[in-house]
Design a protein around this motif. Structure first.
Motif, PDB file in Angstrom:
ATOM      1  N   GLU A  67     -10.210   1.636  -8.346  1.00 33.13           N
ATOM      2  CA  GLU A  67      -8.997   1.293  -7.401  1.00 33.13           C
ATOM      3  C   GLU A  67      -9.077  -0.100  -7.598  1.00 33.13           C
ATOM      4  O   GLU A  67      -7.884  -0.722  -7.603  1.00 33.13           O
ATOM      5  CB  GLU A  67      -9.409   1.411  -5.793  1.00 33.13           C
TER       6      GLU A  67
ATOM      7  N   GLN B 139       1.497   4.013  -2.962  1.00 40.28           N
ATOM      8  CA  GLN B 139       1.120   5.596  -2.732  1.00 40.28           C
ATOM      9  C   GLN B 139       2.402   6.346  -3.174  1.00 40.28           C
ATOM     10  O   GLN B 139       2.345   7.515  -4.002  1.00 40.28           O
ATOM     11  CB  GLN B 139       1.086   5.894  -1.318  1.00 40.28           C
TER      12      GLN B 139
ATOM     13  N   LYS C 191       2.540   6.555  -7.093  1.00 38.61           N
ATOM     14  CA  LYS C 191       1.441   7.480  -7.543  1.00 38.61           C
ATOM     15  C   LYS C 191       1.937   8.905  -7.288  1.00 38.61           C
ATOM     16  O   LYS C 191       1.969   9.755  -8.438  1.00 38.61           O
ATOM     17  CB  LYS C 191       0.098   7.480  -6.605  1.00 38.61           C
ATOM     18  N   GLU C 192       2.553   9.135  -6.221  1.00 37.57           N
ATOM     19  CA  GLU C 192       3.442  10.390  -6.152  1.00 37.57           C
ATOM     20  C   GLU C 192       4.543  10.711  -7.218  1.00 37.57           C
ATOM     21  O   GLU C 192       4.525  11.711  -7.793  1.00 37.57           O
ATOM     22  CB  GLU C 192       4.094  10.277  -4.760  1.00 37.57           C
TER      23      GLU C 192
ATOM     24  N   LYS D  84       0.912  -1.211   0.098  1.00 37.87           N
ATOM     25  CA  LYS D  84       0.033   0.100   0.038  1.00 37.87           C
ATOM     26  C   LYS D  84       0.939   1.233  -0.137  1.00 37.87           C
ATOM     27  O   LYS D  84       0.525   2.071  -0.805  1.00 37.87           O
ATOM     28  CB  LYS D  84      -0.905   0.145   1.225  1.00 37.87           C
ATOM     29  N   LYS D  85       1.937   1.139   0.811  1.00 36.76           N
ATOM     30  CA  LYS D  85       2.903   2.504   0.826  1.00 36.76           C
ATOM     31  C   LYS D  85       3.513   2.553  -0.703  1.00 36.76           C
ATOM     32  O   LYS D  85       3.745   3.649  -0.912  1.00 36.76           O
ATOM     33  CB  LYS D  85       3.798   2.167   1.849  1.00 36.76           C
TER      34      LYS D  85
ATOM     35  N   ASP E 201     -11.188   6.843  -7.034  1.00 32.72           N
ATOM     36  CA  ASP E 201     -11.116   5.290  -6.636  1.00 32.72           C
ATOM     37  C   ASP E 201     -12.350   4.822  -6.907  1.00 32.72           C
ATOM     38  O   ASP E 201     -12.678   3.570  -7.267  1.00 32.72           O
ATOM     39  CB  ASP E 201     -10.760   5.251  -5.212  1.00 32.72           C
TER      40      ASP E 201
END
Length: 318
Positions: free
Chosen positions: A127, A16, A19-20, A12-13, A153
């Protein structure tokens, strides 16, 4: 926290961060800095691939569908795929000539007996798409992790071709150990009607209070309504009698069948009608936010190239 939960938290991290990094690259004009962001993107993708390989070594917990009940498929990272049990039955497929705006390629009406199956409660969301695409290696083709024109999402994924949808089903099957596919056209209409012989699952007409379509146009005696000019989050409106959402409107939905101009010679067992002719032309059902309400009728059918995509085309799985 067990090993599966730990790996999912780390993934999950990673997602993220990915995406960034992708956003930074997208907004960067300097070629040198864009290359640096691309290096970071490839590095984090390798981390994701490694963690996913570790996850894939763990035992798969399959949903218990033996009781003919709806179930929730865990995609990991807090994302679920809700599947609704559709009981088998016989229905009259197509539209009568007396149905307003009906067309000859919706005929001849014919009885079809459909076996029980499970269908997505909603169209595939962004999502769900993203998690499956990121976490599963390609089966037959690469996929864009974020193809949608309208980001969100809980919004349906769109701008996906028939080939993309089939690839997603193959990856989803690999990820979960369950067999997922596109619905046949007969399964789709049976599920859409949910026992209704009227033009819509909700009766003789619809309004924009219950379906997302172009409210500048009307069907039957319904009043004009809202034209939202975009998709709406899945589950925004009421479900049909089977508990399925957005079978009318929001986004078109791909079916497995090849296109035929009418139902002459169509199978009556609910299976997909696959022909050697027109293999590159597939079926779409349900209408969309962009279209008039008559396109949202249960019987309405339209064709498109299997490589085409648009911001009002999505799909759901069975």
């Amino acid at each position: 926290m067990d090993l599966r939960q730990h790996l999912e938290e780390e993934l999950k991290k990673d997602f993220q961060l990915l995406k960034e990094y992708e956003n930074e690259k997208r907004n960067e004009n300097d070629p040198g800095l864009r290359n640096k962001w691309e290096t970071k993107i490839q590095s984090i993708k390798q981390d994701i691939k490694k963690r996913q390989e570790e996850l894939n070594q763990l035992p798969i917990t399959s949903p218990n569908s033996s009781l003919n009940q709806s179930f929730s498929q865990d995609l990991g990272f807090g994302v679920k795929l809700e599947m609704v049990y559709i009981p088998g039955g016989t229905f009259y497929m197509g539209a009568p000539k007396t149905e307003e705006e009906s067309l000859d390629y919706e005929r001849p009406q014919h009885y079809v007996t459909v076996k029980p199956f499970y269908m997505g409660k909603y169209t595939i969301t962004q999502e769900q798409w993203e998690k499956v695409v990121y976490s599963c290696p390609p089966v037959a083709r690469e996929l864009n992790s974020r193809p949608a024109y309208f980001p969100g999402d809980k919004l349906p994924v769109e701008r996906v071709s028939w080939n993309d949808a089939v690839e997603f089903c193959a990856r989803l099957s690999h990820k979960t150990g369950q067999k997922y596919r596109l619905p046949s056209e007969a399964e789709w209409e049976y599920a859409c009607r949910a026992g209704s012989a009227k033009p819509f699952a909700f009766g003789d007409t619809i309004t924009t209070d219950v379906v997302n379509y172009d409210g500048n146009y009307t069907y039957g005696n319904a009043p004009k309504g809202e034209y939202r000019v975009r998709t709406t989050p899945v589950g925004t409106f009421q479900p049909n009698a089977f508990g399925l959402y957005d079978m009318h409107g929001n986004v078109w939905e791909w079916c497995a069948d090849t296109w035929h101009d009418n139902y002459e010679g169509a199978p009556n067992d609910g299976s997909a009608w696959i022909s050697e002719i027109n293999q590159n032309v597939k079926l779409l059902r349900g209408g969309s936010w962009l279209y008039d309400p008559d396109y949202c009728r249960s019987a309405y059918r339209i064709n498109d190239s299997l490589d085409n995509y648009n911001n009002d085309i999505g799909f759901r799985v069975v």
